[in-house]
Design an enzyme around this catalytic site. Structure first.
Site, PDB file in Angstrom:
ATOM      1  N   ARG A 224      -2.140 -28.472 117.953  1.00  0.00           N
ATOM      2  CA  ARG A 224      -2.030 -27.323 118.842  1.00  0.00           C
ATOM      3  C   ARG A 224      -0.594 -26.798 118.780  1.00  0.00           C
ATOM      4  O   ARG A 224       0.356 -27.573 118.646  1.00  0.00           O
ATOM      5  CB  ARG A 224      -2.367 -27.714 120.292  1.00  0.00           C
ATOM      6  CG  ARG A 224      -3.849 -27.938 120.548  1.00  0.00           C
ATOM      7  CD  ARG A 224      -4.664 -26.645 120.452  1.00  0.00           C
ATOM      8  NE  ARG A 224      -6.075 -26.835 120.756  1.00  0.00           N
ATOM      9  CZ  ARG A 224      -7.041 -27.001 119.837  1.00  0.00           C
ATOM     10  NH1 ARG A 224      -6.740 -27.010 118.548  1.00  0.00           N
ATOM     11  NH2 ARG A 224      -8.299 -27.143 120.207  1.00  0.00           N
ATOM     12  N   HIS A 272      -5.145 -20.769 112.103  1.00  0.00           N
ATOM     13  CA  HIS A 272      -6.001 -21.739 112.797  1.00  0.00           C
ATOM     14  C   HIS A 272      -7.341 -21.927 112.057  1.00  0.00           C
ATOM     15  O   HIS A 272      -8.407 -21.688 112.620  1.00  0.00           O
ATOM     16  CB  HIS A 272      -6.244 -21.304 114.256  1.00  0.00           C
ATOM     17  CG  HIS A 272      -6.703 -22.433 115.140  1.00  0.00           C
ATOM     18  ND1 HIS A 272      -6.345 -22.561 116.444  1.00  0.00           N
ATOM     19  CD2 HIS A 272      -7.514 -23.489 114.890  1.00  0.00           C
ATOM     20  CE1 HIS A 272      -6.907 -23.627 116.969  1.00  0.00           C
ATOM     21  NE2 HIS A 272      -7.633 -24.215 116.033  1.00  0.00           N
TER      22      HIS A 272
HETATM   23  P1  NDP Z   1      -9.302 -37.781 119.133  1.00  0.00           P
HETATM   24  O1  NDP Z   1      -9.425 -37.698 120.604  1.00  0.00           O
HETATM   25  O2  NDP Z   1     -10.379 -38.451 118.361  1.00  0.00           O
HETATM   26  O3  NDP Z   1      -7.930 -38.504 118.744  1.00  0.00           O
HETATM   27  C1  NDP Z   1      -6.755 -38.334 119.457  1.00  0.00           C
HETATM   28  C2  NDP Z   1      -5.716 -39.341 118.976  1.00  0.00           C
HETATM   29  O4  NDP Z   1      -4.471 -39.029 119.593  1.00  0.00           O
HETATM   30  C3  NDP Z   1      -6.061 -40.770 119.367  1.00  0.00           C
HETATM   31  O5  NDP Z   1      -5.678 -41.670 118.342  1.00  0.00           O
HETATM   32  C4  NDP Z   1      -5.185 -41.006 120.594  1.00  0.00           C
HETATM   33  O6  NDP Z   1      -4.804 -42.358 120.809  1.00  0.00           O
HETATM   34  C5  NDP Z   1      -3.969 -40.187 120.228  1.00  0.00           C
HETATM   35  N1  NDP Z   1      -3.198 -39.843 121.422  1.00  0.00           N
HETATM   36  C6  NDP Z   1      -3.584 -39.088 122.479  1.00  0.00           C
HETATM   37  N2  NDP Z   1      -2.607 -39.024 123.407  1.00  0.00           N
HETATM   38  C7  NDP Z   1      -1.582 -39.765 122.926  1.00  0.00           C
HETATM   39  C8  NDP Z   1      -0.304 -40.108 123.415  1.00  0.00           C
HETATM   40  N3  NDP Z   1       0.132 -39.683 124.618  1.00  0.00           N
HETATM   41  N4  NDP Z   1       0.472 -40.912 122.661  1.00  0.00           N
HETATM   42  C9  NDP Z   1       0.052 -41.360 121.470  1.00  0.00           C
HETATM   43  N5  NDP Z   1      -1.167 -41.084 120.931  1.00  0.00           N
HETATM   44  C10 NDP Z   1      -1.959 -40.289 121.661  1.00  0.00           C
HETATM   45  O7  NDP Z   1      -9.101 -36.291 118.610  1.00  0.00           O
HETATM   46  P2  NDP Z   1      -9.529 -35.648 117.201  1.00  0.00           P
HETATM   47  O8  NDP Z   1      -8.974 -36.500 116.133  1.00  0.00           O
HETATM   48  O9  NDP Z   1     -10.973 -35.345 117.170  1.00  0.00           O
HETATM   49  O10 NDP Z   1      -8.764 -34.235 117.275  1.00  0.00           O
HETATM   50  C11 NDP Z   1      -7.367 -34.167 117.415  1.00  0.00           C
HETATM   51  C12 NDP Z   1      -6.917 -32.746 117.721  1.00  0.00           C
HETATM   52  O11 NDP Z   1      -7.001 -31.929 116.545  1.00  0.00           O
HETATM   53  C13 NDP Z   1      -7.774 -31.969 118.729  1.00  0.00           C
HETATM   54  O12 NDP Z   1      -7.465 -32.345 120.052  1.00  0.00           O
HETATM   55  C14 NDP Z   1      -7.394 -30.533 118.428  1.00  0.00           C
HETATM   56  O13 NDP Z   1      -6.292 -30.135 119.226  1.00  0.00           O
HETATM   57  C15 NDP Z   1      -6.978 -30.570 116.965  1.00  0.00           C
HETATM   58  N6  NDP Z   1      -7.891 -29.800 116.120  1.00  0.00           N
HETATM   59  C16 NDP Z   1      -7.402 -28.727 115.412  1.00  0.00           C
HETATM   60  C17 NDP Z   1      -8.217 -28.016 114.570  1.00  0.00           C
HETATM   61  C18 NDP Z   1      -7.664 -26.928 113.717  1.00  0.00           C
HETATM   62  O14 NDP Z   1      -8.439 -26.204 113.078  1.00  0.00           O
HETATM   63  N7  NDP Z   1      -6.376 -26.745 113.627  1.00  0.00           N
HETATM   64  C19 NDP Z   1      -9.650 -28.327 114.426  1.00  0.00           C
HETATM   65  C20 NDP Z   1     -10.057 -29.491 115.192  1.00  0.00           C
HETATM   66  C21 NDP Z   1      -9.198 -30.173 116.014  1.00  0.00           C
HETATM   67  P3  NDP Z   1      -5.916 -43.506 121.099  1.00  0.00           P
HETATM   68  O15 NDP Z   1      -6.587 -43.740 119.767  1.00  0.00           O
HETATM   69  O16 NDP Z   1      -5.116 -44.669 121.523  1.00  0.00           O
HETATM   70  O17 NDP Z   1      -6.830 -42.944 122.140  1.00  0.00           O
HETATM   71  C1  OXD Z   2     -10.896 -27.541 117.682  1.00  0.00           C
HETATM   72  C2  OXD Z   2     -10.269 -26.413 117.001  1.00  0.00           C
HETATM   73  O1  OXD Z   2     -10.314 -28.104 118.598  1.00  0.00           O
HETATM   74  O2  OXD Z   2     -10.960 -25.697 116.228  1.00  0.00           O
HETATM   75  O3  OXD Z   2     -12.026 -27.883 117.285  1.00  0.00           O
HETATM   76  O4  OXD Z   2      -9.063 -26.199 117.148  1.00  0.00           O
END
Ligand code: NDP
Ligand code: OXD
Length: 309
Positions: A224, A272
């Protein structure tokens, strides 16, 4: 069964989602939400309005049409049903392609070759060693794990940072927690951000943390825009601490035409598109979860609203 679809901004895209749901659930009534509609059983949403949340109070579950739920949570509304996000649903492969190409782009020096082409300059470069380009993946969730594994399969030494502790997985060293962030960053020459946007992760790519990376590090942000402090990133690039960046997400989207990222020679911008929600994979996943909920079975991907992801 009644399913309501509500996207902001509203667009013809909603009709395509409705068609896909109707194909997989021919007996369901699937409609585009209108203010004052009767209560639905399930909702498929992106960036919903307050009015939608306050009116649709009898939902069994609300499905987010993406992986990230920050747009929803920033409304600060309490919801009485589970909020369920997309888990991969075809986004993992896209995300991996995007991050691997950005890492290779930097590692192989393609930025420099582009500059050379502008000057019609034929100059070869000695090959670099991947061992000198360790990649750090911020976030080791559904998408971060896929990206980390594929980077590793491409020969990069990969380490990752998450909130909760786990052991090394498939040769990927795991750091966890705030206290380990400094060590994680110090070990990183290519940084890929795949964190959810939460109060803890907002502005994480700021002057201090960018300064903890190895000098000349490269930044890839596909999570993000609010993870990055834009001015700090530009200053770090101009000063040489950061070699450049590939950015897919921005604080304001579309990225305003006047934003310096558009024209910075060391910044690559995409609109994006790192991983787009795919109609058929996403709807198949949501329908499978609806069937499980109807059968009284547990589902994965339920957002912990307190944690923020
Ligand atoms: P998940 O919820 O599966 O994974 C999130 C990861 O971040 C986990 O490993 C979590 O740790 C870690 N995390 C969260 N908070 C913290 C913190 N405070 N400190 C350290 N680690 C942290 O999410 P996804 O992998 O499915 O997606 C990730 C992000 O990708 C989405 O939230 C979205 O914003 C972005 N995205 C962007 C897209 C694009 O087109 N640009 C498309 C899709 C998604 P833990 O494993 O310990 O819970
Ligand atoms: C998502 C994105 O969060 O597209 O899936 O950014």
């Amino acid at each position: 069964m009644k399913i309501t679809c509500h996207f902001q901004p509203d667009s013809s895209e909603v009709d395509r989602w409705i068609r896909h749901f109707s194909q997989l659930l021919p007996d369901a009534e699937v409609t585009r939400w209108q203010p004052g509609d009767a209560p639905a059983d399930y909702a498929f949403i992106w960036n919903p309005s307050r009015q939608f949340i306050t009116e649709q109070t009898r939902l069994k579950a609300m499905f987010n049409a993406g992986a990230g739920v920050d747009a929803f949570l920033k409304l600060g509304l309490s919801v009485s049903c589970p909020l369920i996000r997309l888990e991969d649903a075809g986004m993992g492969e896209q995300m991996s392609d995007y991050v691997v190409q950005a890492a290779l782009h930097h590692f192989r020096g393609f930025d420099r070759f582009q500059e050379q082409q502008q000057a019609a300059l034929w100059r070869q470069r000695a090959p670099s060693d991947k061992a000198d380009f360790p990649v750090g993946v911020l976030g080791f969730g559904v998408l971060g794990q896929r990206v980390a594994r594929d980077l590793s399969a491409h020969g990069f030494a990969v380490h990752a940072w998450a909130r909760s502790g786990r052991d090394t997985i498939d040769g990927i060293r795991l750091f966890h927690g705030e206290h380990a962030l400094g060590e994680f960053l110090a070990a990183t020459r290519i940084l890929a951000c795949l964190l959810p946007l939460t109060p803890e992760t907002e502005n994480i790519l700021n002057k201090e943390n960018l300064g903890r990376l190895r000098r000349g590090a490269y930044v890839i942000n596909v999570a993000r825009g609010a993870h990055v402090v834009d001015d700090d990133l530009i200053a770090a690039i101009d000063e040489g601490q950061i070699a450049g960046a590939t950015l897919d997400v921005f604080r304001e989207e579309p990225l305003p035409r006047s934003h310096p990222f558009w024209r910075h020679p060391r910044v690559r911008v995409t609109p994006h598109i790192a991983a787009i929600s795919l109609y058929s994979d996403s709807v198949r996943q949501v329908v499978e979860k609806i069937r499980r909920i109807e059968a009284g079975l547990p589902v994965t991907g339920v957002v912990d609203t307190g944690r923020g992801y």
